[in-house]
Design a protein around this motif. Structure first.
Motif, PDB file in Angstrom:
ATOM      1  N   PRO A   1       0.816  -1.231   0.000  1.00  0.00           N
ATOM      2  CA  PRO A   1       0.000   0.000   0.000  1.00  0.00           C
ATOM      3  C   PRO A   1       0.839   1.264   0.000  1.00  0.00           C
ATOM      4  N   ASP A   2       2.119   1.154   0.358  1.00  0.00           N
ATOM      5  CA  ASP A   2       2.989   2.331   0.364  1.00  0.00           C
ATOM      6  C   ASP A   2       3.706   2.551  -0.967  1.00  0.00           C
ATOM      7  N   ALA A   3       3.534   1.622  -1.912  1.00  0.00           N
ATOM      8  CA  ALA A   3       4.151   1.783  -3.231  1.00  0.00           C
ATOM      9  C   ALA A   3       3.406   2.856  -4.016  1.00  0.00           C
ATOM     10  N   VAL A   4       4.109   3.516  -4.930  1.00  0.00           N
ATOM     11  CA  VAL A   4       3.503   4.586  -5.729  1.00  0.00           C
ATOM     12  C   VAL A   4       2.592   3.979  -6.787  1.00  0.00           C
TER      13      VAL A   4
ATOM     14  N   MET B   1       0.885   9.469  -5.557  1.00  0.00           N
ATOM     15  CA  MET B   1      -0.169   8.889  -4.725  1.00  0.00           C
ATOM     16  C   MET B   1       0.116   7.404  -4.576  1.00  0.00           C
ATOM     17  N   THR B   2       0.056   6.907  -3.356  1.00  0.00           N
ATOM     18  CA  THR B   2       0.350   5.505  -3.103  1.00  0.00           C
ATOM     19  C   THR B   2      -0.872   4.638  -3.399  1.00  0.00           C
ATOM     20  N   TYR B   3      -0.635   3.334  -3.457  1.00  0.00           N
ATOM     21  CA  TYR B   3      -1.730   2.394  -3.646  1.00  0.00           C
ATOM     22  C   TYR B   3      -2.742   2.501  -2.508  1.00  0.00           C
TER      23      TYR B   3
ATOM     24  N   LEU C   1       6.035  -5.246 -17.965  1.00  0.00           N
ATOM     25  CA  LEU C   1       5.853  -4.374 -16.808  1.00  0.00           C
ATOM     26  C   LEU C   1       6.187  -5.088 -15.506  1.00  0.00           C
ATOM     27  N   HIS C   2       6.921  -4.379 -14.650  1.00  0.00           N
ATOM     28  CA  HIS C   2       7.317  -4.854 -13.330  1.00  0.00           C
ATOM     29  C   HIS C   2       6.816  -3.854 -12.285  1.00  0.00           C
ATOM     30  N   PRO C   3       6.752  -4.262 -11.012  1.00  0.00           N
ATOM     31  CA  PRO C   3       6.261  -3.334  -9.979  1.00  0.00           C
ATOM     32  C   PRO C   3       7.035  -2.024  -9.889  1.00  0.00           C
TER      33      PRO C   3
ATOM     34  N   LEU D   1      -1.957  -1.208 -12.672  1.00  0.00           N
ATOM     35  CA  LEU D   1      -2.286  -1.540 -11.281  1.00  0.00           C
ATOM     36  C   LEU D   1      -2.275  -3.037 -11.013  1.00  0.00           C
ATOM     37  N   ILE D   2      -2.756  -3.850 -11.927  1.00  0.00           N
ATOM     38  CA  ILE D   2      -2.736  -5.301 -11.682  1.00  0.00           C
ATOM     39  C   ILE D   2      -1.301  -5.809 -11.653  1.00  0.00           C
ATOM     40  N   ASN D   3      -0.405  -5.138 -12.361  1.00  0.00           N
ATOM     41  CA  ASN D   3       1.014  -5.506 -12.341  1.00  0.00           C
ATOM     42  C   ASN D   3       1.796  -4.794 -11.246  1.00  0.00           C
ATOM     43  N   GLY D   4       1.119  -3.968 -10.434  1.00  0.00           N
ATOM     44  CA  GLY D   4       1.792  -3.308  -9.325  1.00  0.00           C
ATOM     45  C   GLY D   4       2.685  -2.153  -9.726  1.00  0.00           C
ATOM     46  N   ALA D   5       2.553  -1.666 -10.957  1.00  0.00           N
ATOM     47  CA  ALA D   5       3.379  -0.556 -11.433  1.00  0.00           C
ATOM     48  C   ALA D   5       2.677   0.770 -11.146  1.00  0.00           C
ATOM     49  N   ALA D   6       3.358   1.867 -11.441  1.00  0.00           N
ATOM     50  CA  ALA D   6       2.779   3.208 -11.298  1.00  0.00           C
ATOM     51  C   ALA D   6       2.410   3.728 -12.668  1.00  0.00           C
ATOM     52  N   MET D   7       1.288   4.456 -12.751  1.00  0.00           N
ATOM     53  CA  MET D   7       0.935   5.112 -14.001  1.00  0.00           C
ATOM     54  C   MET D   7       1.225   6.609 -13.872  1.00  0.00           C
ATOM     55  N   ALA D   8       1.722   7.186 -14.958  1.00  0.00           N
ATOM     56  CA  ALA D   8       2.053   8.609 -14.976  1.00  0.00           C
ATOM     57  C   ALA D   8       1.047   9.324 -15.861  1.00  0.00           C
ATOM     58  N   LEU D   9       0.360  10.334 -15.309  1.00  0.00           N
ATOM     59  CA  LEU D   9      -0.714  11.036 -16.003  1.00  0.00           C
ATOM     60  C   LEU D   9      -0.306  12.481 -16.261  1.00  0.00           C
TER      61      LEU D   9
END
Length: 614
Positions: A92-95, A108-110, A280-282, A305-313
């Motif tokens: 939950p603390d991952a971006v 924003m974290t998970y 894609l990796h976390p 998100l299903i792969n635990g990665a961050a999306m950049a908007l």
């Protein structure tokens, strides 16, 4: 044989998801993995589900049910789930999201994102159809996931559409509620977004206010007021795997758009493709300038998100240097593009000199790529591969693509997607090196219904043999197992008794000095006979259109590189080519207007500058 511009080293191969996945299945090398994935589809998808950690409230009774033929395959019968639960499995603390606000980057974290999504879900009802008509922002992502978590159905509509187009899609999907934004700013210009949705007559409007002076009218509530003070429900609304979660639309350039429903399983295709093909990796940061009205918007959410990665908007037009700086500063490692965007970067040089060394790979989709543009893109990051990606809304992802364990050939595909086979057939239905490409189902992600058309007649009726699925693209098979896109099957023309695709002609035109983008259109002459070739061309920024010179150069290049019998009848210059919301050139619109003698409107409006050469 095509010459690769990038070859993976041992570290890239060892690190790749496909490498460890193949090893887990007791297989050696990517070709063996792909073969296994299409020969043993149930086993493949079960292994994918296990690897991605898909969350079920009730597990399926089996993986695949073919009792009603392959055209009506049922995946995971008996399963109950809500796909949003599979988006929040990791730390939950991952971006989870990196976005720009007030000129600064914010993370924003998970855990933080899940709280916002759960709060948003409290504002919606199960089975409620809710349109989202706004840019790809943090709030639109929260709204999207919140609606799905609540058991509702997102109706995806591009924010660039006019009020009548929005109204048509609201009616098709029976959506009375719309989430929108007051105004949208693009390249310094303000567009009244909420006003279009009001004109489209959405009865309930939820407005994200970016300008406090923007008034709210009757039937409207602000997003902040709607979500503030709500409880945070930990429970998602769970239902059968085939329950609808999203309605997306085809481009609709010839009549009513097809309304294509996604289910709780469609995101598994997006996540699988992202995991194995975009690798894609976390720890990755994924950026793909897109919109929820195009399938790559939902794809970006689920694949990240299903792969635990961050999306950049990035909340502005991606055509200038500000976007390139955002890519650099956000630490983007997988950057998705559409080919016309790369052509713009190349013509303006706006991305040159930026440090894009953090990018591991690019991915390109939306239309046929140009080889020179893709080589240019690779060099912007110091020589990184481009994963070509061709698919569709009714697939949930791609059917031809690439991997980071195979050499990258610019503007070429190195493999069918895992879990899918394809056949290229000529007009007589025989295997060919160039022709229309058909899918060999089944696969998770493939649509099984349309809301406003007969699904079987659209995708299966009239195919060369039973069990093939039509998609409408033409491809050429190259040496070494590569493929090259040749455009849509309905974008071929007969020139002097020889069939040729628009894409093949446009690759030649793209190398003419001063031409930014081009569309080749075949127009039947009065009384029948071979098509008449008309080329629409838009100039590079700051370059005056020169249709007479272009006519000579285009004819010379086509004669030299394709066929001396191909004769250009006319060159029409426009400020820009008309495109769909997903950035595909609307050649059929150009062709129709030529036939109707309405070339002055071919660029999308009567005010477009236009010159012609014959």
């Amino acid at each position: 044989m095509p010459i690769p511009a990038w070859v993976p080293d041992d570290d890239a191969v060892a690190r790749a998801n496909v490498t460890s996945f193949a090893r887990d299945q007791g297989l050696s090398g990517y070709p063996a993995l792909w073969r296994w994935s299409v020969d043993h589809r149930s086993a493949f998808w079960q292994a994918v589900i296990d690897r991605l950690g898909v969350v079920f409230r009730r597990p399926p009774v089996r993986v695949l049910d073919l009792s009603e033929r392959v055209e009506h395959a049922r995946w995971l019968p008996g399963a109950e789930l809500n796909i949003v639960d599979s988006c929040f499995q990791g730390d939950p603390d991952a971006v989870a999201v990196i976005h720009e606000r007030d000129g600064a980057l914010h993370e924003m974290t998970y855990g933080e994102l899940e709280v916002l999504v759960s709060r948003a879900a409290e504002a919606f009802q199960p089975d409620e159809a809710v349109a989202i008509v706004m840019p790809m922002t943090l709030k639109s992502v929260v709204a999207y996931l919140g609606i799905v978590k609540a058991g509702g159905v997102v109706v995806s509509i591009p924010d660039s559409f006019s009020a009548p187009e929005i109204a048509a899609r609201l009616e098709i999907a029976s959506a009375a509620t719309a989430v929108t934004q007051d105004v949208v700013v693009r390249s310094g210009r303000r567009f009244a977004m909420a006003e279009k949705v009001r004109t489209a007559d959405a009865r309930r409007r939820i407005v994200v206010r970016t300008d406090d002076s923007s008034p709210l009218l009757d039937g409207e509530v602000s997003w902040s007021e709607l979500t503030a003070g709500r409880g945070v429900s930990a429970d998602s609304h769970v239902g059968p795997a085939e329950r609808h979660t999203n309605v997306l639309f085809s481009s609709g350039t010839t009549g009513a758009p097809k309304a294509i429903p996604w289910t709780h399983l469609t995101p598994l295709k997006a996540a699988m493709d992202g995991h194995f093909h975009q690798d894609l990796h976390p720890e990755d940061v994924v950026c793909w300038p897109t919109n929820l009205g195009w399938m790559m918007g939902p794809w970006l959410i689920y694949a990240s998100l299903i792969n635990g990665a961050a999306m950049a908007l990035f909340d502005d037009a991606p055509t200038g240097r500000a976007f390139g700086e955002f890519v650099r500063d956000a630490g983007v490692s997988m950057l998705g593009v559409v080919p016309s965007l790369v052509a713009t970067w190349r013509s303006t040089g706006c991305m040159e000199g930026l440090d894009w060394s953090g990018i591991r790979c690019f991915s390109s989709t939306g239309e046929a790529s140009n080889e020179a543009d893709m080589r240019y893109l690779m060099e912007l990051a110091g020589g990184r591969p481009v994963i070509e990606y061709c698919g569709g809304t009714e697939i949930g992802g791609g059917y031809l693509t690439g991997t980071v364990v195979q050499p990258s050939v610019p503007a070429a595909f190195s493999t069918p997607a895992l879990g899918l086979d394809v056949e290229i057939l000529d007009d007589g239905g025989r295997p060919a090196e160039e022709g229309e490409l058909f899918l060999v189902p089944p696969s998770i992600g493939l649509s099984g219904e349309l809301l406003n058309a007969d699904h079987d007649s659209v995708y299966y009726e009239g195919t060369p043999r039973a069990g093939l699925r039509r998609h409408g693209d033409r491809f050429a098979r190259l040496e070494g197992g590569y493929f090259r896109a040749m455009g849509r099957a309905d974008d071929t023309m007969n020139l002097g008794g020889i069939k040729v695709s628009s894409a093949e002609l446009e690759r030649v035109v793209a190398d003419v000095t001063g031409v930014r983008e081009a569309a080749a259109v075949g127009v039947p002459p009065p009384g029948g006979g071979p098509d008449r070739l008309v080329v629409f061309a838009a100039p590079e920024p700051g370059v005056p259109a020169d249709p007479k010179r272009w006519m000579e150069e285009i004819q010379g290049e086509i004669r030299r590189r394709l066929n001396p019998l191909f004769k250009v009848s006319e060159v029409v210059t426009l400020d820009a080519l008309p495109r769909t919301a997903s950035n595909k050139v609307m050649r059929r619109v150009l062709r129709r207007r030529l036939i109707e003698g309405d070339v002055g409107r071919a660029g999308g409006g009567a005010g477009d500058s236009q010159d012609r050469a014959r």
